[in-house]
Motif scaffolding. Structure first.
Motif, mmCIF file in Angstrom:
data_model
loop_
_atom_site.group_PDB
_atom_site.id
_atom_site.type_symbol
_atom_site.label_atom_id
_atom_site.label_comp_id
_atom_site.label_asym_id
_atom_site.label_seq_id
_atom_site.Cartn_x
_atom_site.Cartn_y
_atom_site.Cartn_z
ATOM 1 N N GLU A 78 0.832 -1.204 0.000
ATOM 2 C CA GLU A 78 0.000 0.000 0.000
ATOM 3 C C GLU A 78 0.871 1.260 0.000
ATOM 4 N N ARG A 90 2.041 1.794 -3.483
ATOM 5 C CA ARG A 90 0.931 2.273 -4.332
ATOM 6 C C ARG A 90 0.736 3.774 -4.160
ATOM 7 N N GLU A 95 0.573 -5.220 -10.389
ATOM 8 C CA GLU A 95 0.072 -3.869 -10.125
ATOM 9 C C GLU A 95 1.209 -2.865 -9.997
ATOM 10 N N LEU A 96 2.263 -3.232 -9.290
ATOM 11 C CA LEU A 96 3.382 -2.306 -9.133
ATOM 12 C C LEU A 96 4.111 -2.071 -10.451
#
Length: 469
Positions: free
Chosen positions: A185, A188, A345-346
């Protein structure tokens, strides 16, 4: 390593090198035996990049130093320029012989100056097998091995407590722990941070390569570098890298007109990520790379540039941001490359335009003139260990190192950028602005107006911001 393989383009020449002064009449047989001892001792020097993009280590004795070490006769060369040219020629040839897929991770050249003159030893190692910290292990081991061989003894090198294989396996396990996954998180949020564009256009991996990269070097004199590394960190109760990144953030914020500066930072990567890991004697590429959002919202940048109170606030803000990162940012690479649940995602996050790497302090080449196993004065003849077609990593890369010289420490900063993305005047202006800010921080700390940020919470830093506004 996975980051390199994703960049695009060839990597055969991607390497690091040193040029060392060696004793008079060092002797090819003794140098060969010493190099063999080092090859047998350090696994990564015997590694090979497999088609499945893994590193396979050959058994001890399988890689022969005699096949890797060449002799170049320079006994008849007395001119400095002549030796420089010879070193540059052999460096290019050695780098061209590297081939990680074939297990050719090391090349060496002995410049034989005769029985009564100190020679030189060139060592070229592919970056997959070595990093900047590794040379602090490799060079002393090579020296110790040669001295043992020269004395007729069998080399006994310090033990390697943790192998690179064991370290790599620990990384894979660490990337899947609940505490590490929860860290995603944070990364992100950094990926979503606002950022101003840098350069005329986005990077194009097919167009922006090492062949199109231009460079600029600036050096900060000892009278500024000395207090920058001692008085400023002490005055603000932070580390030297915190100070350097504060100066860079202020310079970039001033040039781009935005208080939000996002950049990639390199670290040594040898963090204690699991119990029982001891890496002080391990050679390999441990480097970490992680994005940082240096938020200067509410900081009067112009006041900071003038060594005003905002300079202290900027240091506090940057130090606080860096302090938020667990394990010096090493978790980003774990989640980005080694955990399939977080990697995708990263991977979507935009690459920061700027890359920053502070290599620490080293003795300047030639400082210990004539001393065996020190960096040779001709080290500047070594070129870039990089394939022309390798894609540029960032729109702008800054590599900083402190050279300890007889006159005192000097901060040397190398700036690199792809032609067409930035111009030399733009980069020079930013580089000079960075040095101006660092000088202002020296002035601010020297006035006794430092600010300790140790232990301050984010709320307390915000209160400081309001007070200065």
């Amino acid at each position: 390593m996975r980051w390199l393989l994703e960049r695009g383009g060839p990597i055969g020449r991607f390497s690091q090198s040193v040029l060392l002064t060696v004793p008079e009449g060092a002797g090819l047989p003794r140098l060969t035996d010493a190099l063999q001892a080092v090859l047998d001792h350090h696994d990564m020097l015997r590694s090979r990049l497999t088609p499945s993009l893994e590193l396979d280590v050959s058994p001890v004795g399988r890689v022969h130093a005699a096949d890797l070490l060449d002799r170049r006769d320079v006994s008849g060369r007395s001119g400095t320029d002549d030796l420089y040219a010879c070193v540059a020629e052999e460096f290019d040839r050695a780098v061209g012989r590297l081939d990680p897929a074939a297990g050719a991770m090391v090349r060496a050249v002995w410049f034989d100056a005769g029985a009564d003159r100190a020679g030189r030893l060139l060592l070229v190692v592919h970056h997959l097998a070595v990093d900047g910290v590794s040379w602090r292990i490799l060079v002393p081991d090579l020296k110790a091995a040669w001295e043992a061989v020269a004395a007729g003894r069998s080399p006994q090198l310090p033990p390697v407590a943790t192998s690179f294989r064991r370290w790599s396996m620990a990384l894979g396990r660490q990337a899947r722990t609940p505490s590490r996954v929860a860290e995603a998180e944070l990364w992100r949020r950094i990926a979503d941070a606002p950022r101003a564009p840098l350069g005329l256009r986005p990077l194009d991996p097919d167009r922006d390569t090492a062949a199109t990269t231009r460079s600029l070097r600036l050096t900060l004199p000892p009278e500024t570098t000395g207090p920058l590394l001692t008085g400023v960190p002490a005055g603000f109760a932070v580390g030297a890298q915190d100070v350097l990144l504060t100066g860079l953030a202020l310079a970039v914020a001033d040039r781009q007109g935005s208080p939000h500066v996002v950049l990639d930072v390199e670290g040594h990567g040898r963090e204690e990520l699991a119990p029982g890991l001891e890496l002080s004697g391990t050679i390999g590429w441990f480097t970490s790379l992680y994005p940082v959002h240096l938020d200067l919202e509410g900081v009067d940048v112009r006041d900071a540039l003038a060594a005003g109170p905002a300079a202290g606030l900027a240091v506090a803000r940057v130090a606080e941001r860096l302090r938020e990162l667990p394990d010096q940012g090493a978790g980003h690479g774990l989640l980005r490359h080694l955990n399939p649940d977080t990697a995708a995602e990263l991977a979507k996050a935009p690459t920061p335009a700027i890359g920053f790497n502070y290599l620490g302090r080293f003795s300047a080449p030639g400082t210990a003139a004539g001393e065996p196993w020190a960096f040779a004065p001709e080290s500047s003849a070594l070129g870039a260990g990089c394939d022309p077609g390798l894609a540029a990593a960032h729109a702008l890369d800054i590599n900083a190192v402190v050279h300890d010289t007889a006159a005192g420490p000097r901060l040397v900063a190398d700036w690199a950028w792809p032609e067409g993305v930035l111009t030399e005047p733009e980069v020079r202006a930013l580089a000079e602005s960075w040095f101006t800010v660092l000088t202002a921080l020296v002035s601010r700390a020297g006035s006794g107006a430092g600010m300790s940020v140790a232990g301050l919470s984010r709320d307390e830093l915000d209160e400081l911001t309001e007070g200065l506004d």
